[in-house]
Design a protein around this motif. Structure first.
Motif, PDB file in Angstrom:
ATOM      1  N   SER A  70     -13.792  32.961   5.475  1.00  0.00           N
ATOM      2  CA  SER A  70     -13.349  33.599   4.233  1.00  0.00           C
ATOM      3  C   SER A  70     -12.368  34.723   4.528  1.00  0.00           C
ATOM      4  O   SER A  70     -11.340  34.873   3.863  1.00  0.00           O
ATOM      5  CB  SER A  70     -14.551  34.155   3.463  1.00  0.00           C
ATOM      6  OG  SER A  70     -15.384  33.129   3.001  1.00  0.00           O
ATOM      7  N   PRO A  73     -10.669  32.006   0.322  1.00  0.00           N
ATOM      8  CA  PRO A  73     -11.838  31.385  -0.308  1.00  0.00           C
ATOM      9  C   PRO A  73     -12.025  29.908   0.022  1.00  0.00           C
ATOM     10  O   PRO A  73     -13.160  29.463   0.244  1.00  0.00           O
ATOM     11  CB  PRO A  73     -11.577  31.585  -1.805  1.00  0.00           C
ATOM     12  CG  PRO A  73     -10.679  32.777  -1.875  1.00  0.00           C
ATOM     13  CD  PRO A  73      -9.816  32.697  -0.666  1.00  0.00           C
ATOM     14  N   GLY A  76     -13.357  29.600   3.444  1.00  0.00           N
ATOM     15  CA  GLY A  76     -14.752  30.012   3.425  1.00  0.00           C
ATOM     16  C   GLY A  76     -15.649  28.928   2.857  1.00  0.00           C
ATOM     17  O   GLY A  76     -16.749  28.685   3.361  1.00  0.00           O
ATOM     18  N   TYR A 111     -20.622  31.363  -4.312  1.00  0.00           N
ATOM     19  CA  TYR A 111     -20.291  29.977  -3.975  1.00  0.00           C
ATOM     20  C   TYR A 111     -21.410  29.018  -4.407  1.00  0.00           C
ATOM     21  O   TYR A 111     -21.191  27.816  -4.501  1.00  0.00           O
ATOM     22  CB  TYR A 111     -20.052  29.832  -2.477  1.00  0.00           C
ATOM     23  CG  TYR A 111     -18.737  30.411  -2.010  1.00  0.00           C
ATOM     24  CD1 TYR A 111     -17.702  29.579  -1.607  1.00  0.00           C
ATOM     25  CD2 TYR A 111     -18.524  31.786  -1.970  1.00  0.00           C
ATOM     26  CE1 TYR A 111     -16.499  30.105  -1.164  1.00  0.00           C
ATOM     27  CE2 TYR A 111     -17.333  32.315  -1.535  1.00  0.00           C
ATOM     28  CZ  TYR A 111     -16.311  31.475  -1.141  1.00  0.00           C
ATOM     29  OH  TYR A 111     -15.123  32.001  -0.717  1.00  0.00           O
ATOM     30  N   LEU A 113     -16.074  39.928   3.782  1.00  0.00           N
ATOM     31  CA  LEU A 113     -15.343  38.751   3.342  1.00  0.00           C
ATOM     32  C   LEU A 113     -13.887  39.046   3.017  1.00  0.00           C
ATOM     33  O   LEU A 113     -13.114  38.153   2.738  1.00  0.00           O
ATOM     34  CB  LEU A 113     -16.007  38.120   2.105  1.00  0.00           C
ATOM     35  CG  LEU A 113     -17.452  37.659   2.285  1.00  0.00           C
ATOM     36  CD1 LEU A 113     -17.908  36.930   1.044  1.00  0.00           C
ATOM     37  CD2 LEU A 113     -17.582  36.750   3.493  1.00  0.00           C
TER      38      LEU A 113
END
Length: 457
Positions: A78, A83, A86, A311, A451
């Motif tokens: 990430s 994203p 990740g 997520y 992140l």
């Protein structure tokens, strides 16, 4: 709602977790590789995979110490790749850690079935889930202390196994038809060696799960590298020793498609009524339990981290108010694992045994995650040169490049030899990606430490 984990684990806890996560791979699963490659061919494959894992761990410690986060590879990708990167790393890690436990639970059932032939091994596998999910919910320090103790017992038992069968070892037995069922090397031997890659990976699969305990480690920048390096060296010795001694005691082909190769190898040496055999079955369960128990900890932390970052549904990140553990994540992964145990009642894949297919699915997730992690390492070296790296990758950039290159070879080979399982893996990823796209807005409000890229000077 509490969404933080407490640091309670020392270096010995983490070493026990590193070895314990993997040690069931020395007890079962790997012998399926003999069916494809033979003993000599599989030895070559295993040495190649050992090189991949050693270079990977020496590189992976840079990421785990620079970004100590419960999401592990999900957090690294990430930060390095954004994203979508990740998501891929997180999904792959989740598949690895959710599908490894049912394979181990089936082996636990097979070992117990040696002593209790009248009991269904699958029911015993479900019982193992119930017991060890409960222990993981009760508390991480209790769980990991238990992990350390049973790991030490499992190591001792593997050493006992090698000592008991050593007098009966014959290299002629080990080498007989050792090249994919032939006494001579051929192009078919090469094909068999590549087909056996998933089962060589099973020797070392899940050692990277220590990264998912990073938020619960004391001084992770020191304790995690020690755990990783000590763990991989321990496992290298055990894996090669067990494989060579088991293959040299008799007809190794009788061990190549079963879930309990070590008891059967010992039975050939000491007889089925020997106390040594019964000791191996009972104490050998500790090896399976160590990995099963440890990987439950690993998958729960991965589900927790993905849910906390948006997520996965947020309720999966709920932490128990008394025990401080991600209890809903533990139960959710268990439900998937129990369904996998009974999946052969509904679906047949590629003519392989249920255990072999589950192992292959788990290994596919692992290899994708290894590729994403090494890619992230190279990207972060370029985009965040000022990032604190308490344990820089050994031999950078050569060793990380070797790990990345071998992982890519393993992935391509596995897809070629396992198209149906690979298609199922891709299908799961497509469904998960649909959820990922639909929930993009919610993740924007859930910034999680580790992140995001650090501000550049």
């Amino acid at each position: 709602m509490q969404q933080t984990l407490k640091p309670t684990l020392n270096a010995w806890h983490l070493w026990g977790l590193a070895v314990g996560l993997v040690i069931s791979g020395e007890y079962f699963g790997w012998s399926y590789g003999w069916a494809s490659a033979g003993t000599l061919g599989f030895l070559v494959t295993s040495l190649m995979v050992a090189v991949m894992y050693t270079t990977f761990i020496f590189s992976f410690t840079e990421l785990t110490t620079a970004i100590p986060h419960a999401g592990g590879p999900f957090a690294y990708a990430s930060r390095a790749l954004g994203p979508t990167g990740g998501f891929i790393a997180g999904f792959a890690t989740l598949v690895e850690f959710v599908f490894a436990p049912p394979a181990i639970a089936l082996a636990i059932g097979a070992y117990l079935n040696v002593q209790f032939p009248g009991v269904d091994p699958k029911l015993m596998a479900v019982g193992a889930y119930v017991v060890f999910m409960t222990l993981n919910i009760v508390g991480v320090k209790t769980a990991v202390t238990f992990e350390l103790l049973i790991t030490l017992l499992a190591i001792a038992e593997l050493l006992v196994f090698m000592g008991v069968v050593a007098p009966a070892f014959s290299f002629a037995n080990f080498a007989a038809k050792g090249w994919a069922g032939s006494d001579t090397f051929s192009m078919g031997s090469i094909s068999g060696m590549f087909a056996a890659i998933p089962f060589a990976i099973w020797f070392f699969l899940a050692i990277e799960g220590v990264a998912m305990a990073a938020e619960e480690a004391k001084d992770p920048k020191v304790t995690i590298p020690r755990a990783y390096i000590g763990g991989i060296l321990t496992l290298l010795v055990l894996a090669i020793g067990v494989m060579v001694f088991a293959g040299g005691v008799g007809d190794w082909t009788k061990l190549s498609n079963i879930n309990d190769p070590l008891p059967q190898a010992m039975k050939a040496v000491v007889g089925e009524n020997s106390g040594w055999l019964h000791m191996l079955v009972w104490i050998g369960l500790f090896g399976l339990i160590a990995s099963f128990h440890g990987i439950i900890l690993g998958y729960s932390r991965q589900i927790f981290a993905l849910a906390r970052a948006g997520y996965l549904p947020g309720w999966l990140a709920t932490v128990h108010p008394k025990f401080g553990t991600p209890w809903i994540a533990i139960l959710a992964g268990g439900v998937i694992g129990i369904l996998a145990i009974f999946s052969d009642e509904w679906i047949k894949i590629g003519g392989q045994t249920l255990t072999a297919n589950i192992v292959t699915m788990s290994v596919l997730g692992a290899i994708v995650m290894y590729i994403m992690s090494m890619w992230s390492l190279f990207v972060l070296r370029k985009t965040e040169p000022a990032l604190e790296r308490p344990f820089p990758a050994i031999g950078y950039p050569v060793l990380p490049a070797i790990a990345l290159g071998l992982a890519v070879v393993c992935l391509l080979t596995m897809v070629w030899f396992n198209p149906l399982v690979s298609g199922l893996f891709a299908g799961f990823m497509a469904v998960a990606y649909g959820y990922f796209r639909m929930t993009a807005g919610r993740r924007a409000d859930l910034a999680t430490p580790g992140l995001l890229r650090a501000a550049q000077p």
